[in-house]
Design an enzyme around this catalytic site. Structure first.
Site, PDB file in Angstrom:
ATOM      1  N   GLY A 141       0.772  -1.239   0.000  1.00  0.00           N
ATOM      2  CA  GLY A 141       0.000   0.000   0.000  1.00  0.00           C
ATOM      3  C   GLY A 141       0.804   1.291   0.000  1.00  0.00           C
ATOM      4  O   GLY A 141       0.313   2.319   0.450  1.00  0.00           O
ATOM      5  N   ASP A 155       9.579   7.498  -3.473  1.00  0.00           N
ATOM      6  CA  ASP A 155       8.795   6.273  -3.638  1.00  0.00           C
ATOM      7  C   ASP A 155       9.702   5.233  -4.282  1.00  0.00           C
ATOM      8  O   ASP A 155      10.467   5.541  -5.186  1.00  0.00           O
ATOM      9  CB  ASP A 155       7.604   6.566  -4.539  1.00  0.00           C
ATOM     10  CG  ASP A 155       6.745   5.330  -4.744  1.00  0.00           C
ATOM     11  OD1 ASP A 155       6.673   4.499  -3.818  1.00  0.00           O
ATOM     12  OD2 ASP A 155       6.147   5.197  -5.829  1.00  0.00           O
ATOM     13  N   GLY A 204      52.071 -20.748 -30.242  1.00  0.00           N
ATOM     14  CA  GLY A 204      52.933 -21.863 -29.850  1.00  0.00           C
ATOM     15  C   GLY A 204      53.965 -21.499 -28.797  1.00  0.00           C
ATOM     16  O   GLY A 204      54.948 -22.217 -28.604  1.00  0.00           O
ATOM     17  N   SER A 245      52.593 -10.431 -24.331  1.00  0.00           N
ATOM     18  CA  SER A 245      53.293  -9.132 -24.239  1.00  0.00           C
ATOM     19  C   SER A 245      53.243  -8.350 -25.546  1.00  0.00           C
ATOM     20  O   SER A 245      54.256  -8.199 -26.213  1.00  0.00           O
ATOM     21  CB  SER A 245      54.732  -9.316 -23.744  1.00  0.00           C
ATOM     22  OG  SER A 245      55.367 -10.395 -24.391  1.00  0.00           O
TER      23      SER A 245
END
Lengths: 633, 264
Positions: A32, A103, A473, A542
């Site tokens: 309410g 609210d 690799g 890197s």
């Protein structure tokens, strides 16, 4: 078109200064809230002309008798579904106050909107439906109010008409809610029985509640005070920016607590640098009155210092006598709102005031579902749960524990660019000063000489740095010489970039700055090993030439850069970790090769194209290089 | 600190956060009372300068007094003024009611200006008390690539921690005076002696409370011919501020539709 013209009424009353209080109204969905707000506005004569008629029309169009909720539920979806989606603010007046009523939605999925509203509040109205009593959402809201620092709370027990204003039913709910608030250290100023729909207990009490002797809702609102920043606490001025618009270097920020005066000795946290306040700057130029020589809590100011020390956004200016602490490890009680749980090991961005630092959750001490009041397993904090966590920061920042300073003891957590939770600082471990006094650091030399290790291992210390695209690799090529060197009595150690990111570098992300720091740390560790006679084999993408150049500088002459140079399409077709697939689908941001650039070395010590050269030949190439440079004996 | 001091301090804080967090800011200047206060606050925040351009998205249908005001004060306040035109009415969604459709030209003009200048932040002078959908706004309010407002998933704003991140191509609306009221604006204008357009003062029993395009904005009956009288009048009135803005009243959700698609 006709202009909507309405007469304005001139008031003979001059404006009186009235305190402004922000009050959040919280409660379970359908308990309410909207009805109470509508009733409050109606009772205080705050509804604009024509609003009641408009609400009646909107209600009638949807086949309802009269719905107060349409007043605040401004959005079409809200009105259609009869729920409040987002927080809203509305103003009205009590006898002595200007009220901003915030609210908030009651639905669990809109909890973040409720927090957005409630974190601005001075006080709270907690609404409970008589027939339903204290519900999950009510308990969640109690926890949130406590964490947000809202201390003035009034409880409103609504829909008393549904239980014929039964005092026993009221007493039962009152006992339960007061008990829960007490557990959180909260003390309600009043518990009020009302019927928002009929108006009982809102502006005044009616015969229906003759058994109740406390205040009505409007009376209790009229007693709430604005929560002001505290000028009596020690000074805390978090720096928002440093401006150099003219010959002045103005430090701008808001005084969170305390006062700042021209001539004060200050210290900057976390750097620990000291200076004196030269002037408080303002536009238009201030007069030379005493007022322009001081500023206090709540004011946004600009200051200049008497010496050119380094000050930056996120630093905190505090008195030399009671300085803000430099915090590197902290304990906090937080509310977590993101869907993905907050876990031990989670990386996040920590914000305190204007400071923003990366951190990691290093422990979770407690995790509870505030709706259930039950403890959960303490390894993660789920969405909408509360927990106590320990965070370790990548760099120190200035902070205070919440008990000592409620303004600088607030913490907000961000992951993936979104605020995910927040709460209060419970404890901190003081950090070392950010700029250590180099003179006090005396490195300890190793007891084992270089010649001795070379004798035993058959090689000198060195760093072999493999750089290349993901899946080119590198790891394969790094592991092969590691095995070979070990087999011949050597002392190789593999420093794999991904592996070190699980520990040493787990606080780092993939931003430009983080990647640079990642490379720097790998280089520092590799350099240390190499100086101890070990061959450090680094495998890391890197990508930036500049970062690798710095690594070479850190390591010195025995740095060997090997470019693992498989073409991008070959790397992508291998994709052993599935990274390329993820990056192409957009799920992996700033992935080298797809989302960000790889700068190939222009002049490496060795270049190996793994698409063309077999591993055995590649190992031979590396050994030849090391032998030629007298690393191997 | 009195209430105006508090409002001012909070607005300055927001201005400085926006300037620290966003790279390409512009301040939207509609020449009305609110955006004039905003410019004043920006000058306070940055010690006499407005360190980003002010953008007037011009429908070409403003009152002559507004153009005069713009030209005078952009020079006097040393503002970097950008004026951008709006596309013709035919370019606007024709399912909108007439006044809203006319107002939506400004949204289209805004989108063109954003695309042209590449702003990532627009500072706008909306206030919560003006209109219920504005009451639901955030301080830092993200907008989609098309300028649209996703009201169902607005970011969390904890205390004064705003969310500065935005997806590529989108922008943030920053609202430094969201917490002010109409009466606050006038009280501050009076205290700081900020110039205002004379249309706000009563002439022949009528004045404008809110200024927009000349064809869709209407005066209200009022005898307030000074700021003091306006403040006294506002203290007693129950007439909404935007009652003279036609586009707000054409249908239940006309203004909401405008705002969701990027209107201020």
């Amino acid at each position: 078109m006709n202009a909507p013209v309405s007469p304005l009424v001139a008031s003979p009353q001059p404006l009186r200064p009235r305190p402004l209080v922000r009050i959040v109204i919280v409660g379970h969905v359908d308990h309410g809230k909207s009805t109470l707000i509508g009733r409050l506005l109606h009772e205080t004569g705050s509804l604009p002309d024509g609003k009641m008629e408009q609400l009646k029309a909107v209600s009638a169009r949807r086949g309802m008798s009269f719905e107060w909720a349409f007043l605040l539920d401004a959005l079409q979806t809200e009105r259609d579904q009869g729920i409040t989606i987002d927080t809203s603010q509305i103003r009205f007046r009590t006898a002595s106050r200007d009220i901003v009523l915030i609210d908030t939605p009651g639905h669990t999925e809109f909890l973040r909107n409720m927090i957005t509203g409630a974190s601005q509040a001075d006080a709270a109205l907690l609404l409970i439906d008589t027939s339903e009593g204290v519900r999950e959402q009510t308990r969640r809201h109690c926890h949130l109010l406590q964490l947000l620092g809202v201390r003035q709370i009034a409880v409103v027990i609504n829909k008393m008409d549904r239980v014929n204003f039964d005092p026993a039913r009221f007493a039962t709910i009152k006992t339960e809610i007061v008990g829960q608030l007490h557990q959180l250290g909260l003390m309600p100023t009043a518990v009020i029985p009302i019927s928002a729909r009929n108006g009982d207990g809102v502006a005044k009490h009616t015969s229906s509640t003759a058994w109740y002797s406390g205040p009505a809702v409007l009376e209790v609102l009229d007693s709430f005070a604005p929560a002001r920043p505290d000028a009596e606490l020690p000074l805390r001025l978090p720096v928002q920016a440093v401006y150099k618009f003219d010959d002045r270097r103005i430090i701008a920020g808001r005084v969170e607590t305390g006062r700042i005066c021209v001539g004060d000795d200050i210290v900057v946290a976390p750097t620990g640098q000291r200076a004196r306040i030269r002037a408080i700057e303002a536009w238009p130029a201030p007069d030379r009155s005493a007022a322009s020589q001081t500023a206090s809590a709540g004011q946004s100011v600009g200051i200049t210092l008497d010496s050119e020390i380094f000050v930056d956004r996120g630093h905190v200016i505090s008195p030399a006598s009671t300085p803000a602490k430099a915090v590197q490890r902290l304990q906090a009680r937080v509310f977590w709102l993101q869907q993905a749980p907050l876990e031990s090991g989670s990386n996040l961005t920590v914000r305190i005031g204007t400071a923003e630092v990366r951190g990691q959750v290093t422990a979770i001490a407690k995790a509870i579902d505030p709706g259930q009041l039950s403890a959960q397993g303490a390894d993660a904090i789920a969405q909408n749960h509360v927990g106590e966590i320990e965070i370790t920061l990548a760099q120190p920042l200035a902070g205070d524990i919440h008990d000592l300073n409620p303004r600088t003891g607030r913490i907000v957590l961000e992951t993936a660019g979104h605020i995910g939770g927040g709460g209060i600082l419970l404890a901190t471990d003081e950090a070392k000063p950010q700029i250590p006094a180099q003179a006090d650091i005396i490195p300890v030399p190793s007891a084992v000489a270089g010649g001795e290790t070379a004798e035993r291992f058959g090689h000198r210390g060195a760093v072999i740095w493999f750089t290349g695209l993901p899946a080119s690799g590198k790891s394969t090529l790094a592991r092969a010489p590691e095995r070979r060197l070990f087999a011949r009595g050597g002392m190789p150690i593999l420093l794999d970039g991904d592996t070190l990111r699980t520990g040493l570098n787990s606080d780092l992300g993939f931003s430009r700055a983080d990647r640079a720091e990642n490379v720097r740390r790998l280089a520092e560790v590799a350099a240390h090993l190499s100086k101890s006679g070990i061959i450090a084999i680094v495998a890391a993408v890197s990508p930036q030439a500049e970062d690798r150049a710095r690594a070479r500088q850190i390591v010195g002459p025995d740095f060997y850069e090997i470019h693992v140079a498989a073409p991008l399409d070959v790397c992508e077709s291998r994709d052993p970790k599935g990274h390329y697939r993820k990056a192409r689908s957009g799920a992996l941001a700033s992935f080298t090769g797809v989302g960000s650039d790889y700068e190939a070395p222009s002049n490496p010590d060795l270049r190996i194209n793994t698409a063309e050269r077999a591993v055995d030949y590649a190992i031979a190439d590396i050994e030849t290089l090391l032998a030629r440079r007298d690393v191997l004996r | 600190m009195d209430r105006l001091d508090e409002l001012e301090a909070q607005s300055i804080y927001i201005f400085r956060e926006a300037f620290a967090r966003l790279k390409h800011l512009a301040l939207l200047w509609s020449l009305g009372k609110d955006s004039n206060v905003m410019i004043w606050l920006a000058r306070k925040a940055f010690f006499g300068r407005v360190p980003f351009p002010v953008l007037h998205v011009d429908t070409g249908k403003k009152f002559p007094e507004m153009y005069t005001f713009r030209d005078r004060y952009s020079a006097e306040w040393n503002l970097k003024l950008l004026t951008e035109p709006c596309p013709p009415i035919e370019a606007v969604d024709n399912s909108l009611p007439p006044a809203a459709r006319s107002a939506a030209r400004k949204t289209e003009g805004l989108k063109l200006a954003l695309a042209k200048h590449g702003f990532d932040g627009l500072i706008a002078g909306i206030r919560r008390d003006e209109e219920p959908t504005r009451a639901k706004e955030r301080i830092f309010s993200p907008r989609g690539v098309e300028g649209q407002w996703d009201v169902r998933s607005q970011p969390l704003e904890f205390w004064d921690q705003f969310n500065p991140r935005l997806p590529a191509g989108a922008h943030l609306r920053v609202h430094p005076i969201l917490h002010w009221t109409e009466a606050d604006i006038w009280a501050y204008t009076r205290r700081e002696q900020i110039p205002v357009i004379p249309l706000y003062f009563s002439q022949n029993g009528k004045r404008y409370r809110s200024l927009g395009d000349a064809d869709i904005t209407f005066p209200v009956s009022s005898h307030a011919s000074t700021i003091d009288e306006i403040i006294t009048e506002l203290d007693a009135t129950k007439v909404p501020e935007r009652s003279g803005r036609a586009m707000d009243h054409e249908s239940e959700d006309a203004f909401e539709r405008l705002r969701l698609s990027g209107y201020l």
